[in-house]
Enzyme design. Structure first.
Site, PDB file in Angstrom:
ATOM      1  N   GLU A 102       1.250   0.441 -10.921  1.00  0.00           N
ATOM      2  CA  GLU A 102       2.710   0.427 -10.712  1.00  0.00           C
ATOM      3  C   GLU A 102       3.387   1.516 -11.550  1.00  0.00           C
ATOM      4  OE1 GLU A 102       4.679  -3.295 -10.093  1.00  0.00           O
ATOM      5  OE2 GLU A 102       2.933  -4.165  -9.129  1.00  0.00           O
TER       6      GLU A 102
ATOM      7  N   PRO B 138      -5.579   8.369  -1.953  1.00  0.00           N
ATOM      8  CA  PRO B 138      -6.550   9.025  -2.847  1.00  0.00           C
ATOM      9  C   PRO B 138      -5.994  10.291  -3.507  1.00  0.00           C
ATOM     10  CG  PRO B 138      -7.619   8.355  -0.796  1.00  0.00           C
ATOM     11  CD  PRO B 138      -6.160   8.062  -0.624  1.00  0.00           C
TER      12      PRO B 138
ATOM     13  N   ARG C   8       7.513  -3.953 -11.776  1.00  0.00           N
ATOM     14  CA  ARG C   8       7.218  -3.507 -13.146  1.00  0.00           C
ATOM     15  C   ARG C   8       7.587  -4.562 -14.179  1.00  0.00           C
ATOM     16  NH1 ARG C   8       8.917   2.758 -11.711  1.00  0.00           N
ATOM     17  NH2 ARG C   8       6.864   3.247 -10.839  1.00  0.00           N
TER      18      ARG C   8
ATOM     19  N   ALA D 207       0.838  -1.203   0.000  1.00  0.00           N
ATOM     20  CA  ALA D 207       0.000   0.000   0.000  1.00  0.00           C
ATOM     21  C   ALA D 207       0.870   1.250   0.000  1.00  0.00           C
ATOM     22  CB  ALA D 207      -0.941  -0.012   1.198  1.00  0.00           C
TER      23      ALA D 207
HETATM   24  C1  LIG Z   1      -6.503  -2.161 -10.322  1.00  0.00           C
HETATM   25  C2  LIG Z   1      -5.512  -1.308  -9.607  1.00  0.00           C
HETATM   26  C3  LIG Z   1      -4.682  -1.886  -8.655  1.00  0.00           C
HETATM   27  C4  LIG Z   1      -3.764  -1.099  -7.960  1.00  0.00           C
HETATM   28  N1  LIG Z   1      -2.980  -1.683  -6.987  1.00  0.00           N
HETATM   29  C5  LIG Z   1      -2.200  -0.891  -6.220  1.00  0.00           C
HETATM   30  C6  LIG Z   1      -1.475  -1.476  -5.111  1.00  0.00           C
HETATM   31  O1  LIG Z   1      -1.506  -2.690  -4.876  1.00  0.00           O
HETATM   32  N2  LIG Z   1      -0.755  -0.647  -4.317  1.00  0.00           N
HETATM   33  C7  LIG Z   1      -0.682   0.701  -4.542  1.00  0.00           C
HETATM   34  O2  LIG Z   1      -0.005   1.395  -3.789  1.00  0.00           O
HETATM   35  N3  LIG Z   1      -1.344   1.273  -5.594  1.00  0.00           N
HETATM   36  C8  LIG Z   1      -2.100   0.512  -6.418  1.00  0.00           C
HETATM   37  N4  LIG Z   1      -2.801   1.077  -7.463  1.00  0.00           N
HETATM   38  C9  LIG Z   1      -2.704   2.518  -7.690  1.00  0.00           C
HETATM   39  C10 LIG Z   1      -1.925   2.899  -8.950  1.00  0.00           C
HETATM   40  O3  LIG Z   1      -0.562   2.647  -8.755  1.00  0.00           O
HETATM   41  C11 LIG Z   1      -2.240   4.365  -9.291  1.00  0.00           C
HETATM   42  O4  LIG Z   1      -3.568   4.390  -9.770  1.00  0.00           O
HETATM   43  C12 LIG Z   1      -1.287   4.957 -10.318  1.00  0.00           C
HETATM   44  O5  LIG Z   1      -0.005   5.086  -9.759  1.00  0.00           O
HETATM   45  C13 LIG Z   1      -1.757   6.295 -10.853  1.00  0.00           C
HETATM   46  O6  LIG Z   1      -2.111   7.162  -9.818  1.00  0.00           O
HETATM   47  P1  LIG Z   1      -3.534   7.942  -9.884  1.00  0.00           P
HETATM   48  O7  LIG Z   1      -4.558   6.919 -10.176  1.00  0.00           O
HETATM   49  O8  LIG Z   1      -3.679   8.751  -8.654  1.00  0.00           O
HETATM   50  O9  LIG Z   1      -3.442   8.882 -11.132  1.00  0.00           O
HETATM   51  P2  LIG Z   1      -2.870  10.393 -11.155  1.00  0.00           P
HETATM   52  O10 LIG Z   1      -1.541  10.428 -10.508  1.00  0.00           O
HETATM   53  O11 LIG Z   1      -3.907  11.315 -10.642  1.00  0.00           O
HETATM   54  O12 LIG Z   1      -2.671  10.622 -12.701  1.00  0.00           O
HETATM   55  C14 LIG Z   1      -3.740  10.972 -13.580  1.00  0.00           C
HETATM   56  C15 LIG Z   1      -3.165  11.164 -14.980  1.00  0.00           C
HETATM   57  O13 LIG Z   1      -2.207  12.229 -14.940  1.00  0.00           O
HETATM   58  C16 LIG Z   1      -0.969  11.770 -15.470  1.00  0.00           C
HETATM   59  N5  LIG Z   1       0.143  12.424 -14.786  1.00  0.00           N
HETATM   60  C17 LIG Z   1       0.351  12.555 -13.447  1.00  0.00           C
HETATM   61  N6  LIG Z   1       1.508  13.198 -13.212  1.00  0.00           N
HETATM   62  C18 LIG Z   1       2.070  13.454 -14.423  1.00  0.00           C
HETATM   63  C19 LIG Z   1       3.266  14.096 -14.851  1.00  0.00           C
HETATM   64  N7  LIG Z   1       4.171  14.564 -13.985  1.00  0.00           N
HETATM   65  N8  LIG Z   1       3.505  14.200 -16.173  1.00  0.00           N
HETATM   66  C20 LIG Z   1       2.620  13.703 -17.076  1.00  0.00           C
HETATM   67  N9  LIG Z   1       1.460  13.091 -16.745  1.00  0.00           N
HETATM   68  C21 LIG Z   1       1.189  12.965 -15.427  1.00  0.00           C
HETATM   69  C22 LIG Z   1      -0.970  10.278 -15.203  1.00  0.00           C
HETATM   70  O14 LIG Z   1      -0.041   9.605 -16.030  1.00  0.00           O
HETATM   71  C23 LIG Z   1      -2.405   9.917 -15.480  1.00  0.00           C
HETATM   72  O15 LIG Z   1      -2.597   9.772 -16.859  1.00  0.00           O
HETATM   73  C24 LIG Z   1      -3.678   0.296  -8.220  1.00  0.00           C
HETATM   74  C25 LIG Z   1      -4.504   0.874  -9.191  1.00  0.00           C
HETATM   75  C26 LIG Z   1      -5.403   0.092  -9.884  1.00  0.00           C
HETATM   76  C27 LIG Z   1      -6.273   0.750 -10.930  1.00  0.00           C
END
Ligand SMILES: Cc1cc2nc3c(=O)[nH]c(=O)nc-3n(C[C@H](O)[C@H](O)[C@H](O)COP(=O)(O)OP(=O)(O)OC[C@H]3O[C@@H](n4cnc5c(N)ncnc54)[C@H](O)[C@@H]3O)c2cc1C
Length: 388
Positions: free
Chosen positions: A371, A133, A251, A129
């Site tokens: 990831e 959010p 990854r 984890a």
């Molecule tokens: C099915 C599933 C399983 C998961 N399992 C885990 C888990 O086991 N443990 C865990 O810790 N997390 C987990 N996650 C979370 C996952 O790692 C995150 O959803 C992911 O890292 C993206 O973060 P976010 O969803 O907050 O998107 P955001 O960070 O809000 O990004 C939204 C968009 O903005 C883009 N963006 C953000 N910053 C930049 C930048 N600097 N330059 C260009 N584009 C940018 C992103 O690429 C994306 O397209 C999981 C997610 C899913 C959907």
């Protein structure tokens, strides 16, 4: 020519492991994957069986009850499981990679005895984890916090989208341990080993996802969760570094999961195009169809080669961060592209739940997100190029 990995070029150990994984995948996973997807059932019993076969501790050294195989051999087995159901392979990937890497590298002998051994034997299921959010691509901005008390630590906060968050026995949880006033970014984060039956650990209801529907993904609330001092992994303030090391291994697993999704979509497409007739001939007689299949196969082969090459670098002890990101970036975009072509080749049937390419298309999407999104992988690669 085979789209799956075939025996020539594999060592005897690799051949045996691939055969075992393929047999398990074909008999214990593939026939049930569509049903698990429909009902969102996480088959814990099947995961336990994978553990008994040694598939949940493949790279863990033998002294800690693992198989002790190299990274490429692990990816070969993972591909077979993922080709049957990506929702199962994500648990196999997490267990083998992120928390295990962190424990192997930074756990005390007592922590390894207590946690690493049962993880490697598959007796405990683990999750990781990091995300919150409001902290996804920028996890160093996390808010969840641990503070000292007389007996150890007290954790509070909210973690998001934790795979196995509602089904794991154990979670590796990253929280801030710096003072709110100092907020040292990535340097103020520590990792804790948290049994999920600890009072104050509360998993939310399973998320209702587009794909990987049989895999459990949940929010985890940490509510005055008390931990003993020995729950801290490694050094205080180093948790973010440990998480990034774990993600390099993770990854590679996601890259091969994407390869497997794409491979399955191509295998199904080849069979369908030989069978489906239009204009009085099978679809595969049309050159436009042949070219599509050829491009799908070429990209899959390239994606697998990139993942294996990064795994071999990791086995040699090289810094693989940019290479793991290249492998995940290329393989996940390949999976999305190949499954899109597969749905197209199946035509209207491809859009129907009754045909398996629809599930593969949905499962592929998350490989571009979790990831680290594709954009984050490009950031890591660019950082590697500029030497930062
Ligand atoms: C099915 C599933 C399983 C998961 N399992 C885990 C888990 O086991 N443990 C865990 O810790 N997390 C987990 N996650 C979370 C996952 O790692 C995150 O959803 C992911 O890292 C993206 O973060 P976010 O969803 O907050 O998107 P955001 O960070 O809000 O990004 C939204 C968009 O903005 C883009 N963006 C953000 N910053 C930049 C930048 N600097 N330059 C260009 N584009 C940018 C992103 O690429 C994306 O397209 C999981 C997610 C899913 C959907």
């Amino acid at each position: 020519m085979s789209i799956a990995v075939e025996s020539p070029g594999l060592s005897e150990t690799q051949r045996q492991i691939v055969e075992l994984a393929r047999d398990f995948a074909r008999t214990k996973i593939a026939p049930f994957a569509a049903e698990w997807d429909r009902t969102k059932r996480f088959p814990r019993d099947v995961i336990a069986e994978l553990g008994k076969l040694g598939f949940l501790g493949m790279c863990t050294p033998e002294e800690w009850d693992g198989m002790g195989v190299d990274g490429v051999t692990y990816l070969l087995a993972l591909e077979e499981i993922a080709a049957a159901d990506a929702a199962i392979s994500v648990s196999m990937s997490i267990q083998n990679a992120i928390p295990t890497t962190m424990l192997v590298k930074h756990g005390t002998p007592a922590q390894k005895e207590r946690w690493l051994k049962p993880l490697a034997r598959g007796e405990l299921l683990v999750g990781f984890a990091l995300s919150e959010p409001e902290a996804g691509s920028d996890p160093a901005s996390m808010q969840a916090q641990a503070v000292h008390d007389a007996a150890g630590w007290v954790l509070n906060g909210l973690k998001a989208w934790a795979t196995n968050g509602g089904t794991a026995d154990l979670m590796m949880i990253m929280v801030r341990t710096d003072a709110p006033a100092s907020r040292r970014g990535a340097k103020g984060i520590s990792t804790f080993i948290v049994p999920t039956d600890t009072p104050g650990y509360r998993a939310g209801k399973p998320e209702d996802k587009m794909g990987l529907r049989a895999s459990n993904t949940a929010t985890v609330a940490l509510e005055d969760l008390h931990l003993a001092p020995e729950s801290l992994l490694g050094d205080e303030g180093m948790g973010f570094v440990y998480a990034m090391e774990g993600l390099d291994a993770g990854r590679l697993g996601i890259a091969i999961q994407a390869v497997a999704i794409a491979r399955r979509a191509l295998e199904l497409s080849i069979a369908y195009c030989a069978e489906r007739r239009q204009f009085d001939r099978p679809l595969h007689d049309f050159q436009a169809v042949q070219f599509k299949l050829a491009d799908m196969a070429t990209r899959i082969e390239a994606a697998r080669a990139l993942a294996h090459s990064a795994a071999a670098r990791k086995d040699r002890g090289e810094d693989v961060a940019p290479y793991a990101s290249m492998a995940k970036l290329f393989a996940s975009e390949t999976a999305m592209w190949v499954t899109t072509q597969a749905v197209q080749l199946f035509g209207g049937y491809g859009y129907m739940r009754d045909f398996p390419v629809e599930k593969l298309f949905r499962d592929a999407k998350v490989t571009e997100i979790y990831e680290g999104t594709s954009e984050v992988q490009r950031i890591v690669i660019a950082r590697g190029l500029s030497g930062r």
